[in-house]
Design an enzyme around this catalytic site. Structure first.
Site, short mmCIF file in Angstrom:
data_model
loop_
_atom_site.label_atom_id
_atom_site.label_comp_id
_atom_site.label_asym_id
_atom_site.label_seq_id
_atom_site.Cartn_x
_atom_site.Cartn_y
_atom_site.Cartn_z
N ASP A 73 -5.63 -41.26 -32.94
CA ASP A 73 -4.72 -40.41 -33.50
C ASP A 73 -4.87 -40.44 -35.14
O ASP A 73 -4.92 -41.48 -35.72
CB ASP A 73 -3.39 -41.33 -33.37
CG ASP A 73 -2.06 -40.46 -33.84
OD1 ASP A 73 -2.38 -39.62 -34.70
OD2 ASP A 73 -1.25 -40.70 -33.23
N HIS A 97 -2.91 -37.76 -31.14
CA HIS A 97 -1.48 -37.78 -31.37
C HIS A 97 -0.56 -37.40 -30.43
O HIS A 97 0.54 -37.57 -30.28
CB HIS A 97 -1.06 -37.13 -32.84
CG HIS A 97 0.26 -37.39 -33.41
ND1 HIS A 97 0.59 -38.83 -33.76
CD2 HIS A 97 1.17 -36.89 -33.76
CE1 HIS A 97 1.74 -38.61 -34.44
NE2 HIS A 97 2.30 -37.48 -34.37
N SER A 116 6.71 -39.60 -32.47
CA SER A 116 6.31 -39.52 -33.71
C SER A 116 7.39 -39.67 -34.84
O SER A 116 7.84 -40.87 -34.81
CB SER A 116 5.55 -38.04 -33.97
OG SER A 116 4.96 -37.81 -35.08
C1 MLT Z 1 5.29 -36.56 -38.17
O1 MLT Z 1 4.67 -35.51 -38.23
O2 MLT Z 1 6.29 -36.75 -37.53
C2 MLT Z 1 4.75 -37.72 -38.78
O3 MLT Z 1 3.29 -37.97 -38.38
C3 MLT Z 1 5.37 -39.00 -38.43
C4 MLT Z 1 6.59 -39.04 -39.51
O4 MLT Z 1 6.43 -38.14 -40.59
O5 MLT Z 1 7.57 -39.59 -39.46
#
Ligand code: MLT
Length: 216
Positions: free
Chosen positions: A160, A191, A107
């Protein structure tokens, strides 16, 4: 707990001198989060795991965002440069070859790993990007010599809602146009990480081990 530059991090050395996995957690994680995943992916690897040095309401991240999926691009550049410098200093401090480094990011961790690949070619030459999405485009395509600038596996989730298939495909295009040899696999998941991610990543890693390192 150790500090190097702006990061608190863990380094768990494996004397076998195999790969070094650079583990980059998601929002709200820390330097301990991905250690079990790293162990699962490659029991022979040393593990280098920094904690994101940007706080969003107390949750560590690797760069600032303005809203979900809306990134502060100036901060992405700044933090990608910090992480690239960290990798180089850590390689000297822990005496490993930079070519043995392979990033595993989830992520937000996948997004910063991709930003380093795009903005600082050669620092991270191999990566597993779990639920990554486009954040920034490379301005440095021309800075890499002819041939591959590295190799990456991008694992995305069909359902996702955060790193949507569209944003994941944009990242895939960015990486390919920066001459990164990319395999993009879409899994029937959301996700969250699943067993299927680990299976596909392990297969890709074993193919990687058999292939020569991407040329400088
Ligand atoms: C996260 O929550 O980490 C996001 O979806 C990805 C990011 O903000 O880089």
């Amino acid at each position: 707990m150790s500090m190097l530059g702006p990061y608190t991090y863990q380094f768990i050395e494996n004397p076998a001198q195999g790969r070094v996995l650079l583990l980059l957690h998601g929002t709200g994680g820390d330097e301990h989060d991905l250690l079990p995943l790293g162990r699962m992916l490659d029991p022979q690897a040393s593990l280098l795991s920094p904690r994101g040095n940007v706080l969003e309401q107390g949750m560590p991240r690797f760069f600032r965002r303005l809203a979900e999926g809306v990134f502060d691009l100036q901060d992405v550049r700044r933090r990608a440069a910090e992480l690239a410098a960290f990798v180089q200093v850590a390689a000297t401090a822990h005496a490993f070859e930079r070519d043995s480094l392979l990033a595993v990011g989830y992520s937000n961790g996948a997004n910063i790993a991709a930003a380093v690949m795009l903005l600082h070619p050669g620092v991270i030459r191999r990566a597993i990007l779990l639920r990554g999405m486009s954040s920034i485009r490379s301005e440095a395509h021309q800075a890499t010599a002819a041939g591959s600038a590295g190799a990456a596996l991008l694992l995305s989730g069909e359902r996702d809602p955060i790193a949507t298939p569209q944003r994941a495909s944009e990242l895939a295009n960015d990486l390919r146009s920066a001459r990164i040899d990319l395999r993009h696999t879409m899994l029937p998941v959301g996700h969250e990480l699943t067993r299927a991610d680990i299976d596909v990543a392990q297969t890709w890693l074993s193919e990687c081990a058999a292939a020569p390192a991407p040329a400088e």
